[in-house]
Design a protein around this motif. Structure first.
Motif, PDB file in Angstrom:
ATOM      1  N   UNK B  52      47.306 -14.276 -14.507  1.00 14.64           N
ATOM      2  CA  UNK B  52      47.593 -13.308 -13.443  1.00 14.64           C
ATOM      3  C   UNK B  52      48.990 -13.537 -12.893  1.00 14.64           C
ATOM      4  N   UNK B  59      55.959  -8.454 -14.362  1.00 16.22           N
ATOM      5  CA  UNK B  59      56.057  -7.131 -13.750  1.00 16.22           C
ATOM      6  C   UNK B  59      57.276  -7.069 -12.831  1.00 16.22           C
ATOM      7  N   UNK B  60      57.478  -8.142 -12.059  1.00 18.70           N
ATOM      8  CA  UNK B  60      58.610  -8.122 -11.126  1.00 18.70           C
ATOM      9  C   UNK B  60      59.933  -8.142 -11.860  1.00 18.70           C
ATOM     10  N   UNK B  61      59.981  -8.852 -12.973  1.00 14.55           N
ATOM     11  CA  UNK B  61      61.233  -8.932 -13.708  1.00 14.55           C
ATOM     12  C   UNK B  61      61.384  -7.772 -14.689  1.00 14.55           C
ATOM     13  N   UNK B  62      60.381  -6.873 -14.726  1.00 11.60           N
ATOM     14  CA  UNK B  62      60.482  -5.719 -15.618  1.00 11.60           C
ATOM     15  C   UNK B  62      60.295  -6.083 -17.076  1.00 11.60           C
ATOM     16  N   UNK B  63      59.568  -7.148 -17.321  1.00 13.34           N
ATOM     17  CA  UNK B  63      59.366  -7.558 -18.705  1.00 13.34           C
ATOM     18  C   UNK B  63      58.119  -6.939 -19.297  1.00 13.34           C
ATOM     19  N   UNK B  64      57.406  -7.744 -20.082  1.00 15.64           N
ATOM     20  CA  UNK B  64      56.203  -7.260 -20.743  1.00 15.64           C
ATOM     21  C   UNK B  64      55.147  -6.849 -19.731  1.00 15.64           C
ATOM     22  N   UNK B  65      54.399  -5.820 -20.075  1.00 16.51           N
ATOM     23  CA  UNK B  65      53.286  -5.439 -19.214  1.00 16.51           C
ATOM     24  C   UNK B  65      52.034  -6.114 -19.732  1.00 16.51           C
TER      25      UNK B  65
END
Lengths: 340, 248
Positions: B52, B59-65
């Motif tokens: 988690x 998510x915050x760094x805009x990486x893998x979902x």
């Protein structure tokens, strides 16, 4: 997690491979060419048209020039930080050295402006690289500290020794023949630098740079001198900064110790954070946003920095990846919900 | 006591765990075996809640979902989506892959840091226990964690996990990079720990040979799905498991 649907997940798919590839397939149809060209042309044409749009507002034309100068620094910072692995706070050093070198050639030796700026770019870049050379073999925070120290040191040295005009600076530089030259020289060279750097980091040399950043020991083990490549990286970044500094000096027709101001070191970092590090175009967009905001905020007086800090904090908390990474992801990928 | 059903984890569009269910009773040792990239570590991260946290950072760094679905219950309480710290407080303790020792703290400090959740009395008692079960650690209490050998580091990592007073201990690849002799010795210690500390243990491992004899129940992971499950004898007699993990 509140907005997630039960039993579903959001799937992201890249757009068709033909469209995204930079290979020969991308020129197979107008639609795919325009998909690739549209964002690039938007930036290029947008910047080229900007001076014409701003004719009724000469003050904002000056702001556009400042944007470009910061964009040079931000490009250099992003390149060094995300492709060579050196965090440089030396923006002020580059601007100051560029300004003083061009002033030296122009005022003391009487060389013409079109010779002074290239000389300042190359020699200034070389001088900055020489100054920073001793700390290149180090990793981590040392480079940042030394590069932050040099602009402070240079300003105090010039003040204390009263060389190069002392606190008054060097006056009487040649200006550009008119303001169109100022704007278009800066904008076009900034765009050239942007696209050249984007190409460089994907060329063989760029691979070495990125290797130095990721694992310098592995690069050393391949028989490559990392200090040399770091020096080349610093030279590229500082040359960009020195070019900006030289242009700034010719625009103000003056080179002084305020060109070692720390704003030149800090704002490019903020712009890189806002625009998205490691994208190169991001920092330019960050400058296009941040510098005008900081001008608009002049009405707030001393609260300016507080408001500025709030905006930056908002960006870091809510869009820490940066605008450019966010935008390019949205542009390049489909999203839709699928059943698990 | 501990149950997980229908765990699905997606890294972007790649399915890392496909509908994995797993249960572990009191004082049981459950083994999860699989090759590299079978999803062992993902499973351990998901059970301990670290996943988690990874998902949030990405998510915050805009990486893998990272998408996590399924259900986890521990002692009758729903643990799915509960923060890793809260799961640790409830007694689910992860001993992470590659040990993650605090390299600049001494052995003793490493152990004391993990005693954060324990009372003073429990700390003293567990400390004694760790030193009895891992005697090599007694001679190097003042050495920095980063200077330990692989075996010593693994002992320290397990000891550190024990200091947090686990009810369920998750061991992620405890034998990684150890010599065969130490592997067998460590497997024996794991069995002793389960019996003497009354903890349930889930151990994920590539090397089935030392671990297989000590487990009560086991799962074989392959490409993210649990393809075979059963008790020790069933697994050890399964021809596919034999050829894949015992080379015979």
């Amino acid at each position: 997690m509140a907005r997630e649907r039960e039993g579903m997940r959001k799937e992201r798919l890249d757009r068709g491979i033909k469209v995204r590839s930079d290979g020969v397939y991308s020129i197979s149809s107008w639609r795919e060419m325009s998909f690739l060209l549209a964002p690039r042309l938007l930036l290029i044409l947008g910047l080229l048209i900007m001076p014409l749009v701003l004719v009724p507002a000469p003050y904002w034309q000056k702001v556009l020039i400042i944007v470009c100068i910061y964009a040079f620094l931000a490009l250099g910072f992003d390149f060094l930080a995300h492709f060579v692995g050196l965090v440089s706070l030396g923006g002020a050093l580059y601007i100051g050295v560029g300004a003083y070198v061009t002033a030296f050639f122009n005022v003391y030796l009487g060389l013409p402006i079109w010779l002074c700026i290239p000389l300042a770019t190359i020699l200034g870049g070389g001088l900055c690289t020489l100054l920073l050379w001793p700390c290149l073999p180090l990793r981590g925070v040392y480079f940042a500290i030394v590069s932050l120290m040099f602009p402070l040191l240079s300003a105090r040295l010039i003040e204390a020794l009263d060389v190069f005009g002392g606190t008054d600076g060097i006056m009487g530089l040649d200006g550009f023949s008119n303001s169109w030259w100022e704007m278009y020289v800066l904008i076009s060279f900034m765009l050239i630098a942007l696209f050249a750097l984007r190409r460089l980091v994907n060329a063989d040399m760029g691979l070495i740079f990125r290797g130095v950043k990721d694992n310098d020991q592995a690069v050393k083990a391949s028989g490559i001198s990392i200090t040399f490549y770091k020096a080349v990286g610093v030279f590229i970044a500082s040359s960009l900064g020195c070019f900006g500094g030289a242009c700034l000096a010719h625009i103000y027709m003056w080179a002084g110790i305020s060109q070692f101001a720390l704003d030149f070191s800090i704002i490019p970092i903020a712009a890189t954070v806002v625009g998205g590090g490691g994208t190169l175009a991001g920092p330019v967009i960050g400058c296009l946003i941040l510098v005008p905001i900081s001008e608009l905020l002049r009405d707030f007086g001393t609260l300016r920095i507080a408001v500025y800090a709030l905006i930056l904090m908002g960006f870091i908390v809510f869009k820490s990846e940066g605008l450019m990474s966010f935008g390019s992801r949205k542009y390049n990928q489909f999203e839709h919900w699928v059943e698990i | 006591m501990f149950e997980a059903q229908g765990l699905m984890v997606f890294y972007e569009n790649m399915l890392a765990l496909n509908n994995v269910g797993l249960s572990c009773g009191d004082r049981q040792i459950v083994g999860v075996f699989g090759a590299n990239s079978a999803g062992k570590s993902t499973l351990m991260y998901t059970l301990s809640g670290i996943m988690d946290d990874i998902a949030k950072k990405e998510r915050m760094a805009g990486g893998e979902r990272i998408t996590i679905r399924g259900g986890i219950s521990f002692q009758g309480k729903d643990m799915f989506g509960v923060k890793p710290a809260a799961r640790a407080r409830a007694g689910i303790i992860l001993c992470p892959e590659r040990r993650r020792i605090f390299p600049e703290s001494t052995v003793l400090e490493n152990l004391h840091i993990a005693g954060y959740l324990a009372s003073r009395q429990q700390t003293e008692e567990t400390l004694d226990y760790v030193f009895t079960i891992f005697p090599p650690l007694t001679k190097i209490t003042r050495r920095l964690g980063g200077f330990l050998s692989g075996g010593e580091q693994q002992m320290l990592a397990i000891g550190r996990a024990l200091m947090a007073q686990p009810k369920l201990l998750l061991l992620d690849e405890p034998l990684l990079g150890l010599s065969p002799a130490i592997q067998y010795w460590l497997a024996k210690s794991i069995k002793e720990i389960a019996a003497e500390r009354q903890v349930a243990i889930i151990v994920a491992e590539q090397y089935a040979r030392p671990i297989m004899p000590i487990i009560d129940y086991g799962y074989i992971l392959e490409n993210g799905s649990a393809v075979i499950e059963g008790d020790r004898d069933k697994l050890m007699n399964n021809p596919d498991v034999k050829s894949a993990y015992f080379g015979s």
